[in-house]
Scaffold this active site. Structure first.
Site, PDB file in Angstrom:
ATOM      1  CG  ASP A 122     -48.765 -25.070  -4.610  1.00 12.34           C
ATOM      2  OD1 ASP A 122     -47.595 -25.456  -4.550  1.00 12.34           O
ATOM      3  OD2 ASP A 122     -49.097 -23.900  -4.849  1.00 12.34           O
ATOM      4  CG  ASP A 124     -52.633 -24.173 -10.669  1.00 13.92           C
ATOM      5  OD1 ASP A 124     -53.256 -23.379 -11.392  1.00 13.92           O
ATOM      6  OD2 ASP A 124     -52.775 -24.241  -9.434  1.00 13.92           O
ATOM      7  CB  CYS A 129     -55.836 -26.233 -12.797  1.00 12.35           C
ATOM      8  SG  CYS A 129     -56.135 -25.115 -11.427  1.00 12.35           S
ATOM      9  CG  ASP A 165     -59.064 -21.704  -6.882  1.00 13.72           C
ATOM     10  OD1 ASP A 165     -59.070 -22.726  -7.592  1.00 13.72           O
ATOM     11  OD2 ASP A 165     -58.022 -21.212  -6.424  1.00 13.72           O
TER      12      ASP A 165
HETATM   13  C1  DGJ Z   1     -54.847 -22.426  -7.952  1.00 18.47           C
HETATM   14  C2  DGJ Z   1     -55.784 -23.571  -8.198  1.00 18.47           C
HETATM   15  O1  DGJ Z   1     -56.952 -23.113  -8.821  1.00 18.47           O
HETATM   16  C3  DGJ Z   1     -56.083 -24.271  -6.884  1.00 18.47           C
HETATM   17  O2  DGJ Z   1     -57.000 -25.314  -7.088  1.00 18.47           O
HETATM   18  C4  DGJ Z   1     -54.809 -24.772  -6.266  1.00 18.47           C
HETATM   19  O3  DGJ Z   1     -54.280 -25.812  -7.058  1.00 18.47           O
HETATM   20  C5  DGJ Z   1     -53.810 -23.643  -6.110  1.00 18.47           C
HETATM   21  N1  DGJ Z   1     -53.628 -22.915  -7.331  1.00 18.47           N
HETATM   22  C6  DGJ Z   1     -52.476 -24.169  -5.633  1.00 18.47           C
HETATM   23  O4  DGJ Z   1     -51.532 -23.200  -5.577  1.00 18.47           O
END
Ligand code: DGJ
Length: 728
Positions: free
Chosen positions: A356, A471, A519, A541
């Site tokens: 991101d 994501d 994700c 995360d």
């Molecule tokens: C949530 C994801 O789980 C993270 O690994 C990361 O990509 C962030 N979003 C980025 O905003």
């Protein structure tokens, strides 16, 4: 690339033919028996004298079953509709075009077709005798893996729309003295915690109403053990997993006869569906796996099935990624990213994944309050664009991947300024935010086209991009659409998912060489329909290895280790060897600014990656996994992976707490008792000598499995990796 079915794009298909014989269809003269069989399990159905379809049995294939009853109790009806005598939770509830709230389903016909030596499809047509309304129960039996996929197609030819209030994908019944249900509950940062309970009479519901990022609190999967808690390596266990990324519902009803019905499907909450004539409503698939070798056998069945049929390119090795999320968050520029490539190269990673923060100019994506939706490269941060980065990565012989979140928008974005009506929201209500973002309404064709464009505009001009992380960071709190008409607002969450799968399919089919990570703010999306389009998913995360042992353990009950991404990071500040040893059990990667590690730590990570590449990746990603000691049950966790020919295996042991003395031996499973294996401790710190008594000894599989190996561990966060190689 093999995409499993075509049905995902065909949830509502216009059909013209209809069997007009509905009104006069007589009950079958003699009972019809329908057997859906895999190598070791059988689902048997039959028709009663009333012409309804009943379930006789689901479980281990048996030579003799008791004779079916001519007048079975309605409680045993296989796919019970509401309103005409069935008094429990129904599988189907419809309001017909004339307002009749009852449905009657009688057996009309069935057929079984062999797709190949392993797969057979059975379709059973049930018909309402008074309405041109039919339900087809569909099954795909995967013989060798003991998996049965089940879905339902509903279609009618009534003069107006029929309202569907309930539409389970499956609703089998079970008879036992007690029913033990295991779920994977949790939340962001503590995903997939195992919890088992004995079901009491009444209804136990496991669900999600979140619509999008719907699996944040639990993935759509469970285990059922009959007559006692599930054991790891013995006893019958049934696993269910719904292929649906949206809101789902599992309702387990233990009724007045102590029979259990498991109703599984899309969550009917707020989702009444107006089904127009000559259209088919197709439910998502429910995957049932069965084993009489306990939870371990069941997981291995799911893993084998998933690698073959349930995820994208299941046999393809997953690359070792270096991701920059925890390394930089939003704070980076071109020079920083290129310097991270050097770290990736030094470690021996296959690919760098830019997370991101790379886009947005009017509203630069420098934090999570702005820029989402504006998928143009941020020219200040990355003046030479994505292709330059891909080229720089290539110069270092590593691939380049990119993060996207095409379903979302920040209000502070050019996209929202131009299209405020594109978001999911309720009129007359104040907008509610989550991570300062809103969800784009994928039921709207312009939004579907936009999401495809995000993919095309990112990938087509940058052929150097070989990986995508998709994501999704919020869920639905105000389910309203300015696109859907007033009487179809309740279609939103269902139509959204089908449109989402179409966009995912677009990416997978148009860019077959681009690998992809699923994700969703951790594992807010983890289901086998999405996995058709993805190679792996991001399980959390939370990358603290102490927590990851549990998270990876939980997901491993359903998903093969190659699907579960495991990164070496600095979270938890655990010893580097322990961190590496935990990450080795999944799809290995790294998320760290490598320069912040000491040279010794870097050397350890590099050695771990080399070991993974050269000696154990195939075992972890393609082998049979055996869970040996559960982290939920003691101060140690252990698991091993065995190659299909049983010539090689690798054992992982983790000490979770302090113990006064070493705990007893760990007994590997899955080895060939007749083979002799050389035992070697691997992933030892540089220059360290193994303290394992059996190190470099040759021992028979039988003795290894009965006597075990004694890990020299006593302190929390110590770990051990042992390789077994058959001596020829
Ligand atoms: C949530 C994801 O789980 C993270 O690994 C990361 O990509 C962030 N979003 C980025 O905003």
């Amino acid at each position: 690339m093999k995409i499993r079915h075509t049905f995902l794009s065909l949830c509502l298909v216009l059909t013209t033919e209809f069997d007009s014989a509905h009104a006069s269809e007589p009950a079958p003269a003699a009972p019809v028996t329908i057997t859906i069989a895999t190598a070791r399990s059988t689902l048997e159905l039959y028709t009663g004298a009333d012409g309804r379809l009943y379930q006789r049995y689901y479980g281990a294939t048996r030579a003799h079953l008791s004779a079916p009853k001519a007048k079975p109790a309605r409680e045993g009806e296989f796919h019970p509709p509401a309103g005409n005598g069935f008094i429990l939770e129904p599988a189907l509830q419809a309001t017909h075009a004339d307002g009749n709230t009852s449905t009657e389903l009688r057996y009309a016909s069935h057929e079984t077709t062999a797709v190949d030596a392993n797969i057979a499809v059975t379709r059973i047509k049930l018909q309402d005798p008074e309405y041109p309304f039919a339900v087809t129960l569909c099954f795909r039996a995967y013989r060798a893996e003991d998996v049965i996929e089940q879905w339902v197609e509903i279609r009618h030819d009534e003069p107006k729309a029929v309202r569907l209030d309930r539409f389970a994908s499956a609703a089998p019944v079970f008879q036992a003295d007690s029913y033990w249900l295991t779920q994977l509950q949790g939340d962001f940062m503590r995903e997939a915690e195992l919890q088992e309970e004995c079901l009491a009479p009444g209804i136990k519901v496991l669900d999600s109403k979140l619509g999008v990022r719907a699996h944040q609190m639990r993935p759509p999967a469970f285990l059922l053990s009959l007559a006692g808690p599930a054991r790891e390596e013995s006893g019958e266990v049934i696993g269910g997993s719904l292929g649906w990324a949206g809101s789902f519902q599992f309702a387990f009803e233990v009724d007045h006869r102590r029979q259990l019905r498991a109703l599984c499907g899309i969550n009917p909450f707020g989702s009444a569906y107006q089904l127009d004539p000559a259209r088919t409503f197709r439910t998502p698939p429910m995957f049932w796996a069965w084993s009489d070798a306990g939870k371990g056998g069941l997981s291995r069945n799911f893993h084998r099935w998933a690698r073959q049929y349930g995820m994208r390119d299941g046999a393809k090795p997953r690359p070792v990624l270096l991701n920059n999320w925890e390394a930089t968050y939003f704070k980076f520029d071109e020079a920083k990213i290129v310097s991270l490539f050097d770290g990736a190269k030094e470690l021996g990673a296959d690919l760098f994944l830019l997370d991101d923060g790379w886009f947005g100019n009017k509203h630069p994506r420098d934090d999570d309050h702005r820029g989402l939706g504006d998928w143009q490269v941020n020219t200040k941060k990355l003046p030479h664009g994505l292709s330059y980065l891909a080229d720089e990565a290539k110069k270092r012989s590593i691939g380049f991947g990119i993060w996207i979140e095409p379903e979302m928008v920040n209000p502070l974005s050019e996209l929202f300024e131009q299209h405020p009506d594109w978001v999911i929201r309720q009129p007359k209500r104040e907008l509610q935010f989550h991570r300062d973002q809103l969800i784009l309404d994928l039921t709207r064709p312009e939004v579907q086209a936009f999401a495809r464009r995000v993919i095309d505009d990112t990938l087509a001009p940058n052929p150097g991009i070989s990986y995508v992380k998709w994501d999704c960071n919020r869920y639905v709190m105000q389910p309203g659409s300015s696109y859907l008409p007033a009487d179809r607002q309740t279609h939103l969450l269902i139509d959204y998912q089908w449109a989402l799968y179409d966009v995912m399919r677009h990416m997978a089919e148009k860019y077959p060489k681009v690998m992809a990570m699923l994700c969703s703010g951790g594992a807010g999306r983890a289901d086998f329909s999405s996995m058709q389009f993805f190679h792996s998913f991001w399980p959390s995360d939370n990358t603290d290895p102490m927590q990851r042992i549990y998270i990876q353990w939980g997901f491993g009950h359903f998903f093969p280790p190659g699907a579960v991404i495991a990164h070496i990071t600095d979270k938890g500040h655990r010893p580097i060897k322990f961190t590496c040893d935990v990450a080795l059990t999944g799809a290995l990667g790294v998320d760290r600014d490598v320069s912040r590690w000491t040279p010794a730590e870097r050397a350890t990570v590099a050695a771990t990656i080399a070991l993974y590449h050269n000696r154990i990746r195939d075992l972890v990603q393609q082998g049979d996994q055996y869970r040996l000691e559960s982290p939920y049950e003691g101060k140690r966790a252990a698991l091993d992976y065995v190659s299909p020919d049983r010539a090689r295996a690798v054992l992982f042991v983790y000490q979770l707490g302090e113990t006064a003395a070493t705990l007893g031996p760990v007994k590997p499973r899955g080895l060939d008792p007749a083979q002799r294996y050389r035992v070697r401790e691997i992933n030892l710190p540089a220059k360290a000598k193994s303290r394992l008594a059996l190190h470099d000894q040759v021992v028979s599989g039988a003795s290894l499995m009965s006597e075990g190996v004694q890990p020299p561990l006593r302190h929390a966060v110590e770990s051990l990796v042992v390789e077994f190689v058959a001596e020829r």
